[in-house]
Design a protein around this motif. Structure first.
Motif, PDB file in Angstrom:
ATOM      1  N   THR A 146       0.780  -1.228  -0.007  1.00  0.00           N
ATOM      2  CA  THR A 146      -0.051  -0.038  -0.064  1.00  0.00           C
ATOM      3  C   THR A 146       0.812   1.064   0.067  1.00  0.00           C
ATOM      4  OG1 THR A 146      -0.294   0.202   2.475  1.00  0.00           O
ATOM      5  CG2 THR A 146      -2.009  -1.142   1.288  1.00  0.00           C
ATOM      6  N   ARG A 170       0.376   5.649   0.594  1.00  0.00           N
ATOM      7  CA  ARG A 170      -0.531   6.798   0.611  1.00  0.00           C
ATOM      8  C   ARG A 170      -0.041   7.690  -0.078  1.00  0.00           C
ATOM      9  NH1 ARG A 170      -1.721  11.532   2.959  1.00  0.00           N
ATOM     10  NH2 ARG A 170      -4.030  11.828   3.692  1.00  0.00           N
ATOM     11  N   VAL A 230      -7.901  11.396  -4.659  1.00  0.00           N
ATOM     12  CA  VAL A 230      -7.911  10.186  -5.445  1.00  0.00           C
ATOM     13  C   VAL A 230      -8.203  10.178  -6.541  1.00  0.00           C
ATOM     14  CG1 VAL A 230     -10.467   9.613  -5.022  1.00  0.00           C
ATOM     15  CG2 VAL A 230      -9.041   7.816  -5.212  1.00  0.00           C
ATOM     16  N   TYR A 247      -5.542   8.527  -9.553  1.00  0.00           N
ATOM     17  CA  TYR A 247      -6.511   7.576 -10.414  1.00  0.00           C
ATOM     18  C   TYR A 247      -5.919   7.840 -11.766  1.00  0.00           C
ATOM     19  CZ  TYR A 247      -9.854   4.921 -12.883  1.00  0.00           C
ATOM     20  OH  TYR A 247     -10.584   4.037 -13.898  1.00  0.00           O
ATOM     21  N   ASN A 262     -11.869   6.074 -10.369  1.00  0.00           N
ATOM     22  CA  ASN A 262     -11.506   6.419  -8.843  1.00  0.00           C
ATOM     23  C   ASN A 262     -11.721   5.402  -7.670  1.00  0.00           C
ATOM     24  OD1 ASN A 262     -11.154   8.849  -9.737  1.00  0.00           O
ATOM     25  ND2 ASN A 262     -13.039   9.644  -9.707  1.00  0.00           N
ATOM     26  N   ARG A 263     -12.000   4.020  -8.034  1.00  0.00           N
ATOM     27  CA  ARG A 263     -12.010   3.244  -6.920  1.00  0.00           C
ATOM     28  C   ARG A 263     -11.207   1.739  -7.292  1.00  0.00           C
ATOM     29  NH1 ARG A 263     -14.126  -1.260  -5.072  1.00  0.00           N
ATOM     30  NH2 ARG A 263     -15.349  -2.118  -6.713  1.00  0.00           N
ATOM     31  N   GLU A 319      -6.325  -0.768  -5.869  1.00  0.00           N
ATOM     32  CA  GLU A 319      -7.721  -0.139  -5.099  1.00  0.00           C
ATOM     33  C   GLU A 319      -7.232   1.251  -4.802  1.00  0.00           C
ATOM     34  OE1 GLU A 319      -9.998  -3.506  -2.995  1.00  0.00           O
ATOM     35  OE2 GLU A 319      -7.877  -3.885  -2.810  1.00  0.00           O
ATOM     36  N   ALA A 324      -8.530   4.443  -2.586  1.00  0.00           N
ATOM     37  CA  ALA A 324      -9.484   4.760  -1.216  1.00  0.00           C
ATOM     38  C   ALA A 324      -9.012   6.246  -0.855  1.00  0.00           C
ATOM     39  CB  ALA A 324      -9.219   3.909  -0.152  1.00  0.00           C
ATOM     40  N   ASP A 362      -8.528   9.148   1.604  1.00  0.00           N
ATOM     41  CA  ASP A 362      -7.972   9.255   2.958  1.00  0.00           C
ATOM     42  C   ASP A 362      -7.662  10.649   3.575  1.00  0.00           C
ATOM     43  OD1 ASP A 362      -6.849   7.904   5.477  1.00  0.00           O
ATOM     44  OD2 ASP A 362      -4.837   8.497   4.858  1.00  0.00           O
ATOM     45  N   THR A 372      -4.845   9.780  -0.683  1.00  0.00           N
ATOM     46  CA  THR A 372      -5.397   8.817  -1.187  1.00  0.00           C
ATOM     47  C   THR A 372      -4.351   7.313  -1.082  1.00  0.00           C
ATOM     48  OG1 THR A 372      -6.061  10.025  -3.317  1.00  0.00           O
ATOM     49  CG2 THR A 372      -5.937   7.465  -3.619  1.00  0.00           C
ATOM     50  N   THR A 412      -3.798   0.377  -2.923  1.00  0.00           N
ATOM     51  CA  THR A 412      -3.575  -0.957  -2.595  1.00  0.00           C
ATOM     52  C   THR A 412      -3.377  -1.791  -3.719  1.00  0.00           C
ATOM     53  OG1 THR A 412      -4.852  -0.702  -0.389  1.00  0.00           O
ATOM     54  CG2 THR A 412      -4.366  -2.962  -1.058  1.00  0.00           C
TER      55      THR A 412
END
Length: 158
Positions: A10, A12, A17, A21, A82-83, A108, A110, A112, A116, A119
């Protein structure tokens, strides 16, 4: 056959996001950051067709030896803006991975706070390849973080 492992990591990003993305699906942006240190991706080799059944293709080229290349040819199996991005490719000529093995990649995204979390899950690989894969993605993510920190006009993000 050698025991196989899945790479999982992962990262950050300090950016929204939508921007993170976009860097994965915009071919011009992808060419600017993808690949481990010591490699680059010529923009002309990047093809992204961001839909189920579409492509996520590019060629990484060694900065020290342009004859050393690594082609990424993935078919997108799932994509949600975006997901999530899920792709697969068939292994050919990867040390320790039997030709014909389907390799999967799941990214993935997400939110935060104002950042973002991405993962990544990819494999299967032999253990040493898994560890090299994680190192390469970590280096790529740092290159992407630096790109996202440049003035927006530089790479056309709004």
């Amino acid at each position: 056959m050698t025991e196989q492992f899945t790479a999982h990591t992962t990262h950050r990003f300090a950016y929204p996001v939508e921007q993170v993305y976009q860097a994965f699906v915009d071919p011009k942006l992808l060419a600017l950051w993808f690949g481990p240190l010591g490699f680059h991706v010529p923009a002309a080799t990047v093809e992204v067709d961001a839909r189920v059944g579409g492509a996520w293709n590019m060629t990484m080229v060694s900065n020290d030896d342009p004859e050393w290349t690594s082609r990424v040819t993935s078919t997108l199996r799932e994509i949600e803006e975006n997901r999530v991005i899920v792709g697969s490719e068939t292994a050919h000529g990867i040390p320790g991975v039997e030709d014909g093995t389907e390799l999967s990649l799941t990214l993935e995204f997400a939110a935060d706070g104002d950042g973002t979390i991405v993962t990544l899950t990819q494999g299967p690989f032999p253990e040493v390849m898994r560890d090299m894969n994680i190192a390469g993605w970590t280096q790529s993510f740092h290159k992407l973080e630096a790109l996202l920190g440049t003035p927006k006009a530089f790479f056309g993000m709004s």
